[in-house]
Design an enzyme around this catalytic site. Structure first.
Site, PDB file in Angstrom:
ATOM      1  N   LYS A 120      30.278  41.992  35.778  1.00  0.00           N
ATOM      2  CA  LYS A 120      30.978  43.262  35.976  1.00  0.00           C
ATOM      3  C   LYS A 120      31.432  43.863  34.647  1.00  0.00           C
ATOM      4  O   LYS A 120      31.830  45.017  34.580  1.00  0.00           O
ATOM      5  CB  LYS A 120      32.152  43.069  36.926  1.00  0.00           C
ATOM      6  CG  LYS A 120      31.714  42.701  38.353  1.00  0.00           C
ATOM      7  CD  LYS A 120      32.894  42.523  39.271  1.00  0.00           C
ATOM      8  CE  LYS A 120      32.475  42.077  40.666  1.00  0.00           C
ATOM      9  NZ  LYS A 120      31.826  43.139  41.445  1.00  0.00           N
ATOM     10  N   THR A 175      31.960  49.029  46.418  1.00  0.00           N
ATOM     11  CA  THR A 175      32.574  50.002  47.329  1.00  0.00           C
ATOM     12  C   THR A 175      33.721  50.744  46.647  1.00  0.00           C
ATOM     13  O   THR A 175      34.062  51.852  47.056  1.00  0.00           O
ATOM     14  CB  THR A 175      33.102  49.323  48.608  1.00  0.00           C
ATOM     15  OG1 THR A 175      33.956  48.236  48.252  1.00  0.00           O
ATOM     16  CG2 THR A 175      31.961  48.806  49.463  1.00  0.00           C
ATOM     17  N   HIS A 224      24.413  39.927  49.760  1.00  0.00           N
ATOM     18  CA  HIS A 224      25.356  40.614  48.870  1.00  0.00           C
ATOM     19  C   HIS A 224      25.135  40.305  47.398  1.00  0.00           C
ATOM     20  O   HIS A 224      25.963  40.695  46.571  1.00  0.00           O
ATOM     21  CB  HIS A 224      26.796  40.243  49.237  1.00  0.00           C
ATOM     22  CG  HIS A 224      27.321  40.946  50.444  1.00  0.00           C
ATOM     23  ND1 HIS A 224      27.849  42.211  50.413  1.00  0.00           N
ATOM     24  CD2 HIS A 224      27.390  40.563  51.745  1.00  0.00           C
ATOM     25  CE1 HIS A 224      28.232  42.578  51.627  1.00  0.00           C
ATOM     26  NE2 HIS A 224      27.959  41.586  52.454  1.00  0.00           N
ATOM     27  N   LYS A 258      35.277  54.791  46.691  1.00  0.00           N
ATOM     28  CA  LYS A 258      36.680  55.178  46.881  1.00  0.00           C
ATOM     29  C   LYS A 258      37.141  56.083  45.742  1.00  0.00           C
ATOM     30  O   LYS A 258      37.857  57.068  45.963  1.00  0.00           O
ATOM     31  CB  LYS A 258      37.557  53.933  46.970  1.00  0.00           C
ATOM     32  CG  LYS A 258      37.213  53.030  48.143  1.00  0.00           C
ATOM     33  CD  LYS A 258      37.810  51.640  47.970  1.00  0.00           C
ATOM     34  CE  LYS A 258      37.211  50.662  48.957  1.00  0.00           C
ATOM     35  NZ  LYS A 258      37.549  49.261  48.670  1.00  0.00           N
ATOM     36  N   LYS A 271      38.543  45.371  39.698  1.00  0.00           N
ATOM     37  CA  LYS A 271      37.604  44.604  40.508  1.00  0.00           C
ATOM     38  C   LYS A 271      37.690  43.150  40.087  1.00  0.00           C
ATOM     39  O   LYS A 271      38.332  42.818  39.086  1.00  0.00           O
ATOM     40  CB  LYS A 271      36.178  45.137  40.372  1.00  0.00           C
ATOM     41  CG  LYS A 271      35.686  45.266  38.932  1.00  0.00           C
ATOM     42  CD  LYS A 271      34.312  45.916  38.873  1.00  0.00           C
ATOM     43  CE  LYS A 271      34.387  47.404  39.088  1.00  0.00           C
ATOM     44  NZ  LYS A 271      33.655  47.902  40.230  1.00  0.00           N
ATOM     45  N   ARG A 272      37.050  42.293  40.856  1.00  0.00           N
ATOM     46  CA  ARG A 272      37.034  40.868  40.532  1.00  0.00           C
ATOM     47  C   ARG A 272      36.533  40.663  39.101  1.00  0.00           C
ATOM     48  O   ARG A 272      35.581  41.305  38.664  1.00  0.00           O
ATOM     49  CB  ARG A 272      36.101  40.158  41.526  1.00  0.00           C
ATOM     50  CG  ARG A 272      35.937  38.691  41.345  1.00  0.00           C
ATOM     51  CD  ARG A 272      35.246  38.104  42.586  1.00  0.00           C
ATOM     52  NE  ARG A 272      34.045  38.834  42.942  1.00  0.00           N
ATOM     53  CZ  ARG A 272      32.820  38.483  42.547  1.00  0.00           C
ATOM     54  NH1 ARG A 272      32.641  37.434  41.760  1.00  0.00           N
ATOM     55  NH2 ARG A 272      31.766  39.168  42.929  1.00  0.00           N
TER      56      ARG A 272
END
Length: 969
Positions: free
Chosen positions: A716, A822, A459, A826, A710-711
């Site tokens: 990110k 993911t 991952h 969505k 998100k985290r």
């Protein structure tokens, strides 16, 4: 008698079916081993009596499949298992009525209301008086659980009798979200339960809202795991999930004036109506102790501390199928004999309870802080508990299904263990320990069994995220496993030497350094001799010694003293720690390694594990992540779902998402566009109310909903997003009101996500976002033209509100660093445009929705290394706008907090925590220019020309994006 040969069907290239269900007994050829009972019994009730029925499973000789199977064989085998299970459930239902499954004819509102009131009275979790919402939730959940248990038992019975190959998905995280709405929807009972609760004085949505999110995960890793379980059940795969039952989860996030604060999550305080405690299913788990060799030559792990892992089962229903699989979670305790009663009675209460406290704390927290040795130890204990308890359970199940004649060589033909990232890596040495030490199997045979059983999903490509453990710690905690790992490493070294030879020691040394499981550990002497280097010169510079000796003012003694002092003052060369590289062990010990997006899998092959890929190219695969369209369209966005069903002409798109492509022919239909926009506005209004309740901020539903959830992590790049907002705000402040309105589109910028408790830089980013929001949201000059809101304690239930309301979603990680993502899937599934880099699944989404339906910016993955090198060489010239926005943050306009460390991480050319490793400055100009294109597109929403009305109508949806990915069986 109905007959179907699975083997014949495979050869014919078709899936088996039951051709005749007219008779009571049916024979299905499943190629079951001879030692398996071929008689299956099911008991059905009638109005007057019980009936016992059976059908036979014919067993014939079979040819052994070669391992590994080809992709084509795998597809046929998967189809075979799925269809057979489905057909068998139909056979049971047809012949035996409602004994083993839910009878929908009785699932009317009155019957449902009766079951709910029964549980409110006879399965009480609350006091008898009243029927308020919390009590209504528990009674409702317990009533639906009854139906799931019926199907769960039938499913488990099927697996037992047929002795099918079963997949076991091991993960440290399962981010499930609320179970009630999902279970009711999957069982197709939404109408009955809605009406029943109305009769009882409640609305279904209000009852559903009482359920706390299960605190069993944090980010995409856990949500993916939960989507997999939903998919496996829906597709009728024989599968289970294994995880840990965390008492407090990660943490509950509070947003205060200081930024993020963490408190314990309370999700279990009122109990969990979904779990079934299996007090009869528990396994011993050992830590510490020592390894001894018995008189028979076998190794035995003795002494140390022993705890007990107890099973808690959570049923996972499939959609429109009676298949209900299981998520088995382990809690930890010690036997009552370990309670020191005499110490307690002597007043030493803490000492008396010490062993119990040590056992229970293993399942207290998801990812406990590991800055301390104690924290590291606890994390390793968690991982081993998951692996040991799960494998003991799997082995016991295999032995039970095998009957009297257990053939261990068939273990990989009946068991598939999938490791979700490196957290379950200890499955490999643990399975070896069980097979060799407990079952008496030879090392060679056990290693073959293990390699053919275990598979690994990678991952991450971040070097710091490729898990390593201290060899010293592991030797202390798991001494037998270290011995096994050392033997695996030694075999690997021999394989590498055999592959690359000894003629080129430089190449061989590089390969060994990259591929070994043990890092900084001596090589076997036969190999180490190849790398003996000439004796190095003394650390003292002899020219400096000569200069000192020539000084006339120094005596010989002084000269000698000076030289000796120089020797003493030289800093000692640090000894690198000995480590166990878990990812390398996964690659070596498993038969398949998969990445989770096309670009990620290529990076895994060409960079992260390139040496392994060259050695074993057949091991490496891509499996692009997927998400379930049940939860992420049908249930969370019912208004959009109704529109899709209406225009497609059926609801089967929920299972066959390829049908969404049929919307393309209506792309320019004004009625569809109007309905689509109306559904979006309904969802936006829900979010407006939610934000007011949770944060106190009022936002306008007329603004563009721009969301990044998100985290919180530097790669990110929430920092890039908020700096872009700061730049936008600064430009607004420099304009007149008329200019602002003309230049900018109204936006509601929403953030959500948790920063790890010890991740200081991530918490600084949260603080900046909240400070910027507090300033902008209270600026009367800006009004509704720009709002910035950080949603506290982001979880699945919050996502189910935000995602349907989104219009622009940000997936802006540094290219090459996001494995897949993911949430991007969505958002796309709910008619949202993405702005992002060519990273993770963004690449495949963009290919499917079309370049004109994706706002692309930023450097590409293959350029990143070069840009970092340029930065280290001092060649990077920052954009003037980037420098401007950093100074604006430093100016104090957003409050007194000192952001020098955060802004300093974006400056300099080298050094830890500096030099803008994640290329925020490099991509900033491209990002703000792309955001200008977003503004322009959002303003242009004329009928038939609105980019934002739906990005999925105009292009064929990617099955990897809109559908559910399922693992190899």
């Amino acid at each position: 008698m109905a007959y179907c040969s699975a083997a014949a069907s495979i050869c014919a290239g078709r899936a088996p079916t039951l051709l005749d269900r007219s008779s009571i007994s049916g024979s299905i050829d499943l190629n079951i081993t001879n030692n398996t009972s071929n008689r299956m019994f099911f008991t059905a009730t009638t109005k007057s009596s019980y009936r016992k029925r059976h059908f036979y499973v014919r067993s014939e000789a079979k040819s052994k499949l070669k391992d590994p199977v080809t992709v084509e064989q795998g597809l046929v085998i998967r189809a075979t298992y799925s269809r057979l299970l489905c057909e068998c459930f139909k056979l049971i239902a047809d012949h035996f009525g409602d004994a083993r499954s839910v009878d929908k004819s009785t699932a009317d509102a009155e019957a449902v209301a009766s079951r709910i009131t029964y549980h409110a009275e006879f399965t009480p979790s609350f006091s008898p008086e009243g029927f308020d919402l919390p009590k209504a939730y528990y009674a409702t959940a317990q009533s639906i659980r009854d139906s799931l248990i019926i199907n769960w038992n039938a499913t488990y019975d099927m697996y037992e009798k047929m002795n099918v190959k079963q997949a076991y998905y091991l993960s440290m995280e399962f981010l499930q979200g609320r179970a009630l709405s999902n279970a009711i929807g999957n069982l197709e009972l939404s109408g009955s339960y809605g009406e029943a609760l109305r009769k009882l004085g409640h609305k279904l949505e209000n009852v559903v809202s009482q359920e706390p999110d299960a605190a069993l995960g944090n980010g995409g890793l856990g949500r993916l795991a939960s989507c997999f379980l939903d998919s496996l059940a829906t597709l009728n795969y024989p599968a289970w999930g294994y995880g840990l039952r965390y008492k407090y989860g990660l943490f509950k996030q509070l947003i205060t004036k200081e930024g993020q604060e963490e408190v314990a999550e309370n999700w279990l305080e009122m109990g969990n109506p979904w779990e079934i405690i299996r007090n009869d299913i528990s396994y011993p788990v050992k830590f510490y102790g020592k390894v001894v060799t018995g008189s028979d030559g076998k190794k035995r792990w003795i002494g140390g501390e022993d705890i007990v892992a107890v099973a808690h089962d959570v049923p996972i229903p499939g959609y429109k199928t009676k298949t209900t699989i299981n998520l088995r979670l382990w809690s930890t305790k010690v036997p009552s004999v370990d309670f020191d009663l005499s110490a307690f009675n002597s007043g030493e209460h803490t000492k008396a309870c010490e062993s119990q406290a040590n056992a229970e704390k293993i399942c207290y927290i998801l990812y406990p802080g590991d800055d301390s040795l104690e924290g590291k130890t606890l994390r390793l204990q968690q991982q081993y508990t998951l692996c040991s308890a799960s494998l003991q359970d799997i082995v016991k199940c295999f032995e039970k299904r095998s009957g009297e004649n257990v053939l261990w060589k068939e273990f990989p033909e009946k068991v598939a263990v999938q490791m979700n990232d490196t957290h379950p890596t200890l499955c490999i040495p643990e399975l070896m320990r069980i097979l060799v030490d407990l079952k008496g199997i030879s090392w060679k045979e056990a290693w073959d069994i293990t390699q053919r059983t275990v598979a690994y999903t990678n991952h991450t490509v971040l070097p710091e995220a490729l898990e390593k453990w201290s060899l010293e710690l592991m030797q202390k905690l798991l001494p037998r496993h270290v011995e096994i790992i050392e033997m695996i490493d030694e075999e690997l070294v021999n394989d590498i030497v055999a592959e690359f030879g000894k003629s080129n020691p430089i190449l061989l040394e590089r390969k060994l350094n990259a591929m070994r499981i043990l890092e900084n550990v001596e090589l076997p002497s036969s190999i180490a001799d190849l790398f003996i280097k000439p004796k190095e010169m003394s650390a003292i510079d002899t020219s400096e010694v000569s200069k000192v000796s020539d000084k006339s003012s120094l005596t010989d003694e002084e000269d000698e003293l000076d030289v000796n002092e120089k020797e003493v003052d030289l800093p000692p060369v640090p000894i690198p720690p000995k480590m166990v590289r878990m990812a390398n062990l996964c690659v070596v010990g498993g038969h398949v390694v998969n990445g989770v997006a096309e670009i990620h899998s290529e990076i895994v092959k060409q960079d992260v594990f390139n040496d392994f890929y060259k050695l074993w190219p057949e091991k490496f695969q891509n499996k692009t992540n997927g998400v379930t369209p049940r939860r992420w369209i049908q249930y969370c966005n019912p208004d959009l779902s109704k529109i899709i069903t209406k225009w497609i002409g059926g609801e089967d798109w929920v299972l066959n998402t390829e049908r969404l492509a049929e919307l393309r022919k209506f792309a320019d239909n004004e009625d569809l566009q109007r309905e689509w926009r109306a559904a979006k506005r309904i969802n936006k209004l829900k979010v407006v109310s939610f934000l007011k309740e949770k944060t106190g901020y009022s936002v306008s539903p007329d603004g563009m909903f721009d969301i990044q959830v998100k985290r919180i992590h530097e790669y990110k790049r929430q920092l890039l997003n908020i700096l872009g907002i700061v730049y936008r705000y600064k430009k607004m402040k420099e304009m007149t009101a008329v200019e602002r309105k003309e230049k900018f589109t109204s936006r509601v910028c929403i953030f959500g996500g948790k920063a790890f408790a010890t991740y200081a830089q991530a918490k600084r980013i949260v603080k900046l976002i909240t400070d910027v929001g507090a300033t902008i949201n209270n600026d009367p000059d800006i009004g509704d033209l720009l709002k910035v809101v950080f949603v506290p304690d982001y979880n699945v239930s919050v996502a189910e509100l935000l995602i349907p309301a989104s219009e622009l979603s940000q997936h802006i990680s540094t290219a090459g660093m996001e494995a897949s993502g993911t949430s991007n899937m969505k958002f796309s599934m709910n008619g949202c445009i993405l702005i992002g880099t060519l990273d993770g699944a963004n690449v495949e989404i963009r290919e499917e929705v079309g370049e004109d339906n994706f706002f692309l910016f930023g450097a590409q993955a293959h350029e990143i290394t070069g840009f970092r090198k340029e930065r280290a060489e001092g060649k990077f010239v920052p954009d003037a706008r980037f420098e401007e926005v950093k100074e604006y943050v430093r100016s104090g306009v957003f409050g007194p907090y000192n952001y020098d460390e955060l802004m300093g991480s974006l400056e300099g050319n080298e050094g830890f925590g500096r030099a803008d490793y994640f290329l925020v400055g490099k991509d900033f100009p491209s990002y703000i220019e792309c955001q200008e294109k977003v503004d322009k597109a959002y303003k242009d929403q004329k009928v038939g020309n609105g980019l934002f009305w739906s990005n999925q109508v105009r292009r064929k949806p990617n099955p990897a994006v809109a559908a559910v990915a399922a693992p190899e069986p």
